[in-house]
Enzyme design. Structure first.
Site, PDB file in Angstrom:
ATOM      1  N   GLN A 167      62.796  46.173 -18.826  1.00 39.48           N
ATOM      2  CA  GLN A 167      64.641  45.924 -17.294  1.00 39.48           C
ATOM      3  C   GLN A 167      63.943  46.507 -15.833  1.00 39.48           C
ATOM      4  O   GLN A 167      63.794  47.723 -16.522  1.00 39.48           O
ATOM      5  CB  GLN A 167      65.441  45.934 -18.599  1.00 39.48           C
ATOM      6  CG  GLN A 167      65.527  45.525 -19.608  1.00 39.48           C
ATOM      7  CD  GLN A 167      66.028  42.852 -19.885  1.00 39.48           C
ATOM      8  OE1 GLN A 167      67.005  43.783 -19.456  1.00 39.48           O
ATOM      9  NE2 GLN A 167      64.733  43.354 -19.597  1.00 39.48           N
ATOM     10  N   GLY A 224      76.687  42.729 -20.367  1.00 39.08           N
ATOM     11  CA  GLY A 224      75.117  42.428 -20.485  1.00 39.08           C
ATOM     12  C   GLY A 224      74.371  42.810 -18.762  1.00 39.08           C
ATOM     13  O   GLY A 224      74.763  43.067 -17.814  1.00 39.08           O
ATOM     14  N   HIS A 225      72.275  42.593 -18.875  1.00 41.16           N
ATOM     15  CA  HIS A 225      72.247  42.530 -17.895  1.00 41.16           C
ATOM     16  C   HIS A 225      72.342  42.028 -16.992  1.00 41.16           C
ATOM     17  O   HIS A 225      72.825  40.408 -17.317  1.00 41.16           O
ATOM     18  CB  HIS A 225      70.744  42.827 -17.878  1.00 41.16           C
ATOM     19  CG  HIS A 225      70.160  41.730 -18.653  1.00 41.16           C
ATOM     20  ND1 HIS A 225      68.906  41.865 -19.427  1.00 41.16           N
ATOM     21  CD2 HIS A 225      70.760  40.517 -19.066  1.00 41.16           C
ATOM     22  CE1 HIS A 225      68.481  40.714 -19.750  1.00 41.16           C
ATOM     23  NE2 HIS A 225      69.540  39.860 -19.734  1.00 41.16           N
ATOM     24  N   ASN A 226      72.441  41.699 -15.397  1.00 42.95           N
ATOM     25  CA  ASN A 226      71.919  40.649 -13.860  1.00 42.95           C
ATOM     26  C   ASN A 226      73.639  40.474 -14.142  1.00 42.95           C
ATOM     27  O   ASN A 226      74.073  39.231 -13.635  1.00 42.95           O
ATOM     28  CB  ASN A 226      71.514  39.999 -14.342  1.00 42.95           C
ATOM     29  CG  ASN A 226      70.138  39.582 -14.833  1.00 42.95           C
ATOM     30  OD1 ASN A 226      69.793  41.190 -14.172  1.00 42.95           O
ATOM     31  ND2 ASN A 226      69.514  39.066 -15.568  1.00 42.95           N
TER      32      ASN A 226
END
Length: 342
Positions: A205, A246-248
């Site tokens: 990541q 979560g990511h993004n």
């Protein structure tokens, strides 16, 4: 991000030839093995020195348009790669790309602590006992950092922030007047794994977390950094305890999220959206401006602006209520029919 992983958080490792890289990641060079590459990037933003990959045939047009110096593709997609790009063939392109990222990017580690005087903007910054400060971190005037909190290398914290005890912050840029309550985790790696012949492979990541001015994050909530782009929380958004983002994800301004809300990766939320307790949102969805998600709802499709959705799977509130009434009548009718037969 455009320029690749932020140098405050990720070291750039030496360049490799495409041939050397293919050998290290278990791929086979189709063409251009002598080219030098030095970073990874998505197809859409990759440049001449970058390595990108094709993970799904629905992105074939993006493969044809990419400016990446090297692409990792399955054998069936070699002809679709740009004529000027080097090509590595792999039956597990995403996993190979994940391995490639480890060859070029390494997270800056907290090998030793910085002195408070090197981190604080001035004497109004308060560090409670046990705070750990990474090299290159910066904390703005009037901010207070709680006991046993860890501020990672390169992290930037604005003015008049209140950071609680036992908070960890890494790979993050934080605005002014931000509140992070005890145990919040900001900037941990997002959940990403690629399939491979040897089992799932962690996808590094390489993004950041950006918390804009006035954001509040409750106790023991988690906000993951982006996989490559940034996770962004907009101005004045208020997040309760035990929330997962979560990511993004890109969350708008003035949003509210009650406890136990879970937002999967790559979700976009418009300004002023509200989430009741234990609401859940599937990945890659869009929640419109001013939308409301009822407590316990499970969202599996986009929600238009201004609408209120409820239930699992979530649907517009009026539809949900009509269906609930109909089901109740059906159940009541069957129960009454059974009694009459008795």
């Amino acid at each position: 991000m455009g320029q690749g992983p932020d140098a405050r958080f990720f070291e750039r490792l030496p360049a490799l030839t495409v041939g050397e890289l293919a050998e290290r990641i278990g791929g086979e060079v189709s063409r251009g093995g002598d080219r030098k590459v030095s970073a990874v990037a998505p197809l859409a933003t990759a440049g001449e020195g970058d390595v990108a990959f094709l993970g799904d045939r629905k992105f074939l047009s993006a493969l044809g348009d990419t400016r990446a110096g090297c692409v990792i593709v399955p054998a069936s997609a070699v002809e679709a790669a740009p004529a000027g790009a080097s090509v590595i063939v792999s039956g597990e392109a995403q996993a190979a790309w994940a391995r490639a990222s480890l060859q070029f990017h390494r997270a800056v580690s907290l090998t030793h602590s910085a002195a408070p005087g090197d981190v604080a903007e001035d004497a109004t910054v308060v560090f409670e006992p046990g705070v750990v400060l990474g090299v290159g971190a910066r904390v703005g005037r009037g901010s207070r950092i709680g006991a046993n909190t860890v501020i990672g290398p390169g992290v930037q914290i604005g003015r008049d922030c209140l950071i609680g005890s036992n908070v960890s912050i890494g790979f993050a840029l934080i605005g002014d007047r931000v509140r992070l309550l005890a145990g919040a985790r900001i900037g941990e790696a997002g959940f990403g794994a690629a399939r491979s012949s040897t089992g799932p492979v962690d996808v590094p990541q390489l993004g950041r977390v950006i918390l804009q001015d006035g954001v509040s994050v409750g106790a023991n909530s988690c906000i993951d950094r982006g996989a490559y782009d940034d996770t962004v929380i907009g101005e004045n958004t208020k997040i309760d305890n035990l929330v997962m983002i979560g990511h993004n994800c890109v969350i708008g301004r003035n949003c509210l999220m009650a406890a136990n809300t879970g937002i999967s990766g790559s979700v976009t939320v418009g300004d002023g959206a509200i989430f009741g307790g234990k609401a859940g949102v599937g990945d890659h969805l869009n929640i419109g401006e001013g939308a409301r998600v009822a407590a316990g709802a499970g969202v599996l499709q986009d929600i238009p602006p201004g609408e209120t959705w409820s239930g699992y799977p979530a649907k517009p509130l009026r539809q949900f209520l009509r269906e609930a009434v109909w089901l109740a009548k059906q159940a009541s009718g069957k129960a009454n029919a059974g009694k009459s037969r008795e």
